[in-house]
Design a protein around this motif. Sequence first.
Motif, PDB file in Angstrom:
ATOM      1  N   ALA A   1       0.770  -0.798   0.073  1.00 33.94           N
ATOM      2  CA  ALA A   1      -0.431  -0.069  -0.100  1.00 33.94           C
ATOM      3  C   ALA A   1       0.777   1.411   0.134  1.00 33.94           C
ATOM      4  CB  ALA A   1      -0.526  -0.114   1.276  1.00 33.94           C
ATOM      5  N   ARG A   2       0.346   2.590  -0.685  1.00 32.27           N
ATOM      6  CA  ARG A   2       1.367   3.349  -0.848  1.00 32.27           C
ATOM      7  C   ARG A   2       0.932   4.744   0.488  1.00 32.27           C
ATOM      8  NH1 ARG A   2       4.975   1.392  -3.372  1.00 32.27           N
ATOM      9  NH2 ARG A   2       4.204   0.605  -6.054  1.00 32.27           N
TER      10      ARG A   2
ATOM     11  N   GLY B   1      -1.226   3.839   4.699  1.00 33.10           N
ATOM     12  CA  GLY B   1      -1.261   2.432   3.922  1.00 33.10           C
ATOM     13  C   GLY B   1      -1.068   1.170   4.729  1.00 33.10           C
TER      14      GLY B   1
ATOM     15  N   TYR C   1       2.485  -3.544   5.934  1.00 35.51           N
ATOM     16  CA  TYR C   1       2.145  -2.735   5.046  1.00 35.51           C
ATOM     17  C   TYR C   1       1.515  -3.757   4.210  1.00 35.51           C
ATOM     18  CZ  TYR C   1       4.088   1.451   6.438  1.00 35.51           C
ATOM     19  OH  TYR C   1       4.403   2.656   7.604  1.00 35.51           O
TER      20      TYR C   1
ATOM     21  N   GLN D   1      -5.298   1.754   4.518  1.00 34.23           N
ATOM     22  CA  GLN D   1      -4.644   1.612   3.678  1.00 34.23           C
ATOM     23  C   GLN D   1      -5.547   2.674   2.674  1.00 34.23           C
ATOM     24  OE1 GLN D   1      -3.930  -2.963   2.227  1.00 34.23           O
ATOM     25  NE2 GLN D   1      -5.777  -2.497   4.323  1.00 34.23           N
ATOM     26  N   THR D   2      -5.322   2.830   1.563  1.00 31.35           N
ATOM     27  CA  THR D   2      -5.473   3.595   0.552  1.00 31.35           C
ATOM     28  C   THR D   2      -6.118   2.643  -0.612  1.00 31.35           C
ATOM     29  OG1 THR D   2      -3.546   4.183  -0.170  1.00 31.35           O
ATOM     30  CG2 THR D   2      -4.272   5.548   1.277  1.00 31.35           C
TER      31      THR D   2
END
Length: 122
Positions: free
Chosen positions: A28-29, A40, A60, A80-81
């Motif tokens: 995740a970013r 993320g 992550y 998280q996005t």
Amino acid sequence: MRSTLLRGAAALATATAALLTLHAPAEARPAADWANCPSGAVCIYPQDQNPAVRPTHVFYRYGAHNLSNQFGNHWVLNNQTGGATANLCTGANGAGCGNPIAAQTGVYANLTPINSVRLNRP
């Protein structure tokens, strides 16, 4: 002969790096932290820490993450996005998962029966 050998070794190293990049797990970013949980990530906080202040576990990578020695109530924040979800699972390696925890959502859950957490791609 030596320059041919060096060129061959460089080509092999480049091909290996490219192959590892293609097969590396997605992550995740990051964007913005929430209760010290990096954007993320999915974070688990210490037992009975309310409100959530400092996580003890930060995940992550998508996929299952086994837990051990987690008892009682804990905050679990899915920071998280992009709509990625997370599940709390009673089995190891992401087996026996409950309802998904939506992105940007937290739950205060009893982790005594939980043996893994799973991060899911959107």
